[in-house]
Design an enzyme around this catalytic site. Structure first.
Site, PDB file in Angstrom:
ATOM      1  N   HIS A 189      -3.052  10.533   5.092  1.00  0.00           N
ATOM      2  CA  HIS A 189      -4.084   9.510   5.309  1.00  0.00           C
ATOM      3  C   HIS A 189      -3.692   8.496   6.371  1.00  0.00           C
ATOM      4  O   HIS A 189      -4.564   7.980   7.084  1.00  0.00           O
ATOM      5  CB  HIS A 189      -4.508   8.873   3.971  1.00  0.00           C
ATOM      6  CG  HIS A 189      -3.853   7.599   3.606  1.00  0.00           C
ATOM      7  ND1 HIS A 189      -2.592   7.518   3.072  1.00  0.00           N
ATOM      8  CD2 HIS A 189      -4.309   6.314   3.680  1.00  0.00           C
ATOM      9  CE1 HIS A 189      -2.296   6.252   2.831  1.00  0.00           C
ATOM     10  NE2 HIS A 189      -3.320   5.503   3.182  1.00  0.00           N
ATOM     11  N   LEU A 243       0.849  -1.184   0.000  1.00  0.00           N
ATOM     12  CA  LEU A 243       0.000   0.000   0.000  1.00  0.00           C
ATOM     13  C   LEU A 243       0.890   1.240   0.000  1.00  0.00           C
ATOM     14  O   LEU A 243       2.098   1.158   0.206  1.00  0.00           O
ATOM     15  CB  LEU A 243      -0.902   0.005   1.237  1.00  0.00           C
ATOM     16  CG  LEU A 243      -1.834  -1.200   1.390  1.00  0.00           C
ATOM     17  CD1 LEU A 243      -2.585  -1.122   2.713  1.00  0.00           C
ATOM     18  CD2 LEU A 243      -2.815  -1.279   0.221  1.00  0.00           C
ATOM     19  N   SER A 244       0.288   2.403  -0.186  1.00  0.00           N
ATOM     20  CA  SER A 244       1.117   3.609  -0.184  1.00  0.00           C
ATOM     21  C   SER A 244       1.749   3.825   1.185  1.00  0.00           C
ATOM     22  O   SER A 244       2.882   4.303   1.275  1.00  0.00           O
ATOM     23  CB  SER A 244       0.311   4.839  -0.613  1.00  0.00           C
ATOM     24  OG  SER A 244      -0.840   4.982   0.167  1.00  0.00           O
ATOM     25  N   GLU A 245       1.037   3.473   2.287  1.00  0.00           N
ATOM     26  CA  GLU A 245       1.634   3.507   3.619  1.00  0.00           C
ATOM     27  C   GLU A 245       1.014   2.464   4.540  1.00  0.00           C
ATOM     28  O   GLU A 245      -0.143   2.049   4.344  1.00  0.00           O
ATOM     29  CB  GLU A 245       1.485   4.882   4.284  1.00  0.00           C
ATOM     30  CG  GLU A 245       2.408   5.957   3.770  1.00  0.00           C
ATOM     31  CD  GLU A 245       1.728   6.878   2.788  1.00  0.00           C
ATOM     32  OE1 GLU A 245       2.444   7.607   2.071  1.00  0.00           O
ATOM     33  OE2 GLU A 245       0.477   6.854   2.720  1.00  0.00           O
ATOM     34  N   THR A 246       1.789   2.074   5.554  1.00  0.00           N
ATOM     35  CA  THR A 246       1.351   1.209   6.646  1.00  0.00           C
ATOM     36  C   THR A 246       1.851   1.848   7.934  1.00  0.00           C
ATOM     37  O   THR A 246       2.967   2.378   7.983  1.00  0.00           O
ATOM     38  CB  THR A 246       1.941  -0.204   6.501  1.00  0.00           C
ATOM     39  OG1 THR A 246       1.472  -0.783   5.270  1.00  0.00           O
ATOM     40  CG2 THR A 246       1.544  -1.106   7.653  1.00  0.00           C
TER      41      THR A 246
END
Length: 295
Positions: free
Chosen positions: A77, A45-48
């Site tokens: 986000h 994903l774009s971030e975790t």
């Protein structure tokens, strides 16, 4: 083997399969830096985010944010989504949470509906607006397959700005926004020309109609070919636009992710403060999955 709980949710949307997906590990104690980075890469994903106890007990948590390739000092986000998750677990003081991050302290205010159910959150970016180097329209165009004539430079040229994490911002025509797409060779060339680092060049394109913006964000050098909703960049573009005006405050509605099939709605408020221009960004969240990872 130790197990770690996780949840996922879609951020900046009020329904599943929209917005920007996020994975959250609400208790990451025991995970190493390498494991956190590997989990973020595995999620793709774009971030975790990974939640740890705060250094200062007056704060809610220490939150570490990883994209596919590196740890990030701050992001939009992930903070909105992590605040939503932790508030649902009863953490924080009332409806306010404070996260310790590399870029500074981030305050999160959760939103509720008329019956008290959680709907989303608003975050304050940790720093005042700072602007940096500029790109030529040709350099920005090389990154996204556009010509110099596709850029609108009446308000500002393609310029770097930050509220805790750097982005380049460029206004384009409506037609150009739809035609744009990441060009890896172009990104690498422009990154080398501007000394932004091999994986640090992120380009946020927008079309403006008054206080409403349509946007796309590309950061392929760090693994995000396109982002569905970029809260940190949205807050920053709001601060940038306010800084170019004589207004004391500005409110902006930003739509992103449409071209990806993941429409997102971000609400930004920028304001003048004693130390410069600051901004907040917020939106809704839609819970998705939960489970455990065994390592």
């Amino acid at each position: 083997m130790p197990t770690y709980d996780f949840v996922t949710l879609d951020v900046f949307t009020d329904r599943p399969f929209g917005g920007n997906p996020l994975a959250v590990f609400p208790d990451a104690r025991g995970l190493t830096d390498a494991q956190m980075q590997s989990l973020a890469a595995e999620w793709n994903l774009s971030e975790t985010t990974f939640v740890l106890p705060p250094s200062d007990p007056a704060n809610t948590a220490r939150v570490r944010i990883f994209n596919r390739t590196a740890e990030m000092p701050f992001a939009g986000h992930p903070n909105v989504g992590t605040g939503f998750v932790l508030a649902g677990l009863g953490r924080g003081q009332g409806d306010v949470l404070r996260f310790e991050e590399i870029a500074g302290l981030v305050e999160v205010r959760v939103a509720r509906d008329g019956s008290g159910g959680l709907t989303g959150a608003v975050i304050d970016a940790p720093r005042a607006l700072v602007t940096g180097p500029q790109l030529t329209a040709a350099q920005a165009g090389a990154c996204v397959g556009l010509a110099a004539s596709d850029f609108v430079t009446a308000s500002h040229p393609p310029v770097q700005a930050s509220l805790g994490i750097d982005f380049f911002f460029a206004e384009v025509t409506a037609d150009a926004l739809g035609r744009s797409g990441p060009d890896l060779a172009g990104f690498r060339k422009t990154a080398a020309e501007t000394d932004t680092g091999s994986d640090r060049l992120s380009l946020f394109l927008y079309v403006r109609d008054g206080q409403k913006l349509r946007a796309r964000m590309f950061a392929p050098l760090s693994g995000t070919f396109e982002d569905a909703a970029t809260g940190s960049a949205s807050a920053t573009v709001g601060a940038l636009l306010l800084s170019l005006s004589a207004d004391a405050e500005g409110r902006y509605e930003i739509t992103q992710g449409v071209e990806m099939g993941r429409p997102s709605q971000l609400n930004v408020t920028a304001r003048r403060a004693p130390d410069g221009v600051r901004a907040s960004v917020g939106g809704s969240c839609a819970p998705m999955f939960r489970g455990t990872v065994e390592l």
